[in-house]
Design a protein around this motif. Structure first.
Motif, PDB file in Angstrom:
ATOM      1  N   TRP A   1       0.831  11.791   2.431  1.00 49.23           N
ATOM      2  CA  TRP A   1       0.120  11.760   3.703  1.00 49.23           C
ATOM      3  C   TRP A   1      -0.712  10.491   3.853  1.00 49.23           C
ATOM      4  CZ3 TRP A   1       1.837  14.815   7.240  1.00 49.23           C
ATOM      5  CH2 TRP A   1       2.423  16.035   6.878  1.00 49.23           C
ATOM      6  N   VAL A   2      -1.255  10.001   2.761  1.00 47.74           N
ATOM      7  CA  VAL A   2      -2.008   8.741   2.824  1.00 47.74           C
ATOM      8  C   VAL A   2      -1.049   7.587   3.096  1.00 47.74           C
ATOM      9  CG1 VAL A   2      -3.542   7.167   1.567  1.00 47.74           C
ATOM     10  CG2 VAL A   2      -3.805   9.637   1.300  1.00 47.74           C
TER      11      VAL A   2
ATOM     12  N   SER B   1       1.004   3.539   6.964  1.00 47.41           N
ATOM     13  CA  SER B   1       2.074   2.983   7.793  1.00 47.41           C
ATOM     14  C   SER B   1       1.633   2.901   9.252  1.00 47.41           C
ATOM     15  CB  SER B   1       3.347   3.831   7.656  1.00 47.41           C
ATOM     16  OG  SER B   1       3.121   5.159   8.098  1.00 47.41           O
ATOM     17  N   VAL B   2       0.990   3.949   9.757  1.00 49.23           N
ATOM     18  CA  VAL B   2       0.484   3.926  11.136  1.00 49.23           C
ATOM     19  C   VAL B   2      -0.600   2.865  11.283  1.00 49.23           C
ATOM     20  CG1 VAL B   2      -0.704   5.256  12.927  1.00 49.23           C
ATOM     21  CG2 VAL B   2       1.053   6.349  11.527  1.00 49.23           C
ATOM     22  N   LEU B   3      -1.477   2.784  10.287  1.00 39.38           N
ATOM     23  CA  LEU B   3      -2.597   1.844  10.332  1.00 39.38           C
ATOM     24  C   LEU B   3      -2.119   0.397  10.417  1.00 39.38           C
ATOM     25  CD1 LEU B   3      -5.680   1.404  10.069  1.00 39.38           C
ATOM     26  CD2 LEU B   3      -5.358   1.385   7.599  1.00 39.38           C
TER      27      LEU B   3
ATOM     28  N   CYS C   1       0.828  -1.211   0.000  1.00 40.00           N
ATOM     29  CA  CYS C   1       0.000   0.000   0.000  1.00 40.00           C
ATOM     30  C   CYS C   1       0.859   1.255   0.000  1.00 40.00           C
ATOM     31  CB  CYS C   1      -0.932   0.001   1.211  1.00 40.00           C
ATOM     32  SG  CYS C   1      -2.245  -1.243   1.159  1.00 40.00           S
ATOM     33  N   ILE C   2       1.905   1.271   0.818  1.00 39.71           N
ATOM     34  CA  ILE C   2       2.806   2.431   0.870  1.00 39.71           C
ATOM     35  C   ILE C   2       3.503   2.621  -0.469  1.00 39.71           C
ATOM     36  CG2 ILE C   2       4.909   3.337   1.945  1.00 39.71           C
ATOM     37  CD1 ILE C   2       4.041   1.859   4.510  1.00 39.71           C
ATOM     38  N   LEU C   3       3.871   1.521  -1.107  1.00 37.74           N
ATOM     39  CA  LEU C   3       4.641   1.587  -2.353  1.00 37.74           C
ATOM     40  C   LEU C   3       3.809   2.132  -3.513  1.00 37.74           C
ATOM     41  CD1 LEU C   3       7.463   0.862  -3.436  1.00 37.74           C
ATOM     42  CD2 LEU C   3       6.559  -1.373  -4.056  1.00 37.74           C
TER      43      LEU C   3
ATOM     44  N   VAL D   1      10.659  10.527   7.340  1.00 36.82           N
ATOM     45  CA  VAL D   1      10.806  11.157   8.665  1.00 36.82           C
ATOM     46  C   VAL D   1       9.450  11.278   9.350  1.00 36.82           C
ATOM     47  CG1 VAL D   1      11.477  13.263   9.867  1.00 36.82           C
ATOM     48  CG2 VAL D   1      12.898  12.373   8.012  1.00 36.82           C
ATOM     49  N   ILE D   2       8.440  11.741   8.597  1.00 33.74           N
ATOM     50  CA  ILE D   2       7.102  11.912   9.180  1.00 33.74           C
ATOM     51  C   ILE D   2       6.502  10.561   9.575  1.00 33.74           C
ATOM     52  CG2 ILE D   2       4.742  12.680   8.703  1.00 33.74           C
ATOM     53  CD1 ILE D   2       5.917  14.804   6.864  1.00 33.74           C
TER      54      ILE D   2
END
Length: 405
Positions: free
Chosen positions: A308-309, A314-316, A300-302, A381-382
């Protein structure tokens, strides 16, 4: 007088009560919110991607693979239980109505896969074939329903065959023909689709003749298949609630156990550190779930374009992994000797919290590496900061409060 149709109604009612009891825990508030977010986000980016789909994208092949999998995956749910091997086998000649009802039930509960695949592949289908109408797609779905039912019946016939190699070859051949047939059907090449259909019908008739040559019903095989599927459901439900019926599969994985436990000192207070690490590694429920969530989150990240999504994803997925691994605490609840350890309870809780921290940190580092691979230093970083803050709050709030209950 034994009536197999009435017996099915009672067994079906008992089965549905059992499923509904655990489904309430699986689809809790946490999971519903996560699923809504995931589906909404993926739907938006899926639609945006379809607007700029490449000319050479193998859309028909992708659609064919998805539909072929849905068609080929047609297990039969017989709802049998272990005592049936002793009490129902004497009434085998009167079980036709029961098994007919189980076939209908198996087909109906699998229809959601067809509808889900149709909903997901529909936009891609019309993006690849913009000149086609909805009627053509509807006709394709009707053919899929027919093939799905035919594969279900063929699977039932093959369950009368004890030789596993014959069943494997048959399933492989039918799955391949399903893929080729769906490819020609999606491409609109009806002549080739008709020829493949004839090959499928020939295998279908061969399965029927082969089943007729078998003596009786393979009760042990039917029970084994049904129990295997129920155990999969129980293992999923066990992540959310205590399921006494679950039977965990344990694998040695010596090299991985050695890797994760070699740094643990040989002290009493480290007993639970060792226990939870080898439980995580040797039980496929936990390490399998962790790796699946890790990979899914990475994908999903890739592929999500918005930074921001990606951070939210990543947090999810860090949250999902940590939440699922919390069930490690209850994994040994039925083993009496653990309660006899001469150790205070806080050692057990601290060991689990420490393992959850370590797994979360590993996941955060991997996700940060994916951001850097995409040359998104700011996003890395975020994401690292957001995941770290979240995991600190989650561990010290929700996790420790739950373990104290």
């Amino acid at each position: 007088m034994f009536n197999s149709s009435d017996f099915f109604k009672k067994r079906f009612s008992s089965h549905m009560k059992e499923l509904s009891r655990y489904l309430r825990y699986i689809f809790n508030g946490h999971l519903i919110i996560v699923m809504l977010f995931l589906v909404s986000a993926l739907a938006v980016y899926y639609q945006q991607w379809l607007m700029q789909i490449p000319q050479n994208f193998p859309g028909p092949f992708i659609i064919s693979i998805v539909f072929a999998f849905v068609i080929s995956y047609s297990p039969v749910r017989t709802l049998l239980k272990e005592p049936d091997l002793y009490f129902l086998i004497v009434a085998e000649d009167r079980m036709n109505a029961y098994f007919r009802n189980t076939l209908v039930y198996s087909f109906v509960i699998q229809l959601y896969l067809v509808f889900l695949a149709a909903a997901v592949m529909g936009p891609l289908y019309f993006a690849v074939f913009p000149d086609r109408t909805g009627r053509i797609y509807l006709l394709t779905l009707i053919i899929i329903f027919i093939l799905k039912f035919a594969n279900l019946i063929a699977n039932w016939w093959m369950l009368k065959v004890r030789d596993r190699s014959i069943r494997t070859v048959d399933l492989t051949a039918r799955s391949f023909l399903n893929l080729v047939l769906m490819y020609f059907l999606v491409r609109g090449e009806m002549l080739f689709a008709a020829l493949v259909t004839l090959l499928f019908v020939s295998i279908f008739l061969y399965d029927y003749r082969l089943s007729k040559r078998q003596l009786g019903i393979q009760w042990e095989l039917l029970l084994e298949k049904d129990q295997s599927r129920m155990q999969s459901f129980y293992r999923a439900a066990n992540m959310f609630a205590e399921v006494p019926q679950v039977k965990s599969k344990v694998k040695e994985r010596k090299w991985l156990v050695s890797l994760l436990t070699k740094g643990i000192p040989f002290h009493n207070e480290k007993t639970y550190d060792y226990l939870y690490r080898i439980t995580f590694v040797r039980s496929s429920d936990y390490i399998g779930m962790y790796l699946r969530l890790l990979i899914l989150g990475g994908v999903c990240i890739l592929f999500v374009p918005n930074m921001w999504v990606r951070v939210v994803f990543s947090v999810l997925f860090v949250y999902l992994s940590c939440f699922q691994m919390m069930s490690l605490y209850q994994h040994h609840r039925l083993i009496l000797w653990i309660d006899l350890y001469p150790l205070e309870s806080h050692f057990r809780k601290n060991a689990l919290v420490k393992l959850l921290y370590q797994l979360s940190v590993l996941q955060i580092i991997i996700y940060g590496g994916i951001f850097l691979f995409m040359h998104d230093v700011r996003g890395a970083v975020i994401a690292l900061a957001a995941c770290s803050v979240f995991i600190l709050l989650f561990m010290n709030g929700y996790v420790k409060r739950k373990l104290a209950m």
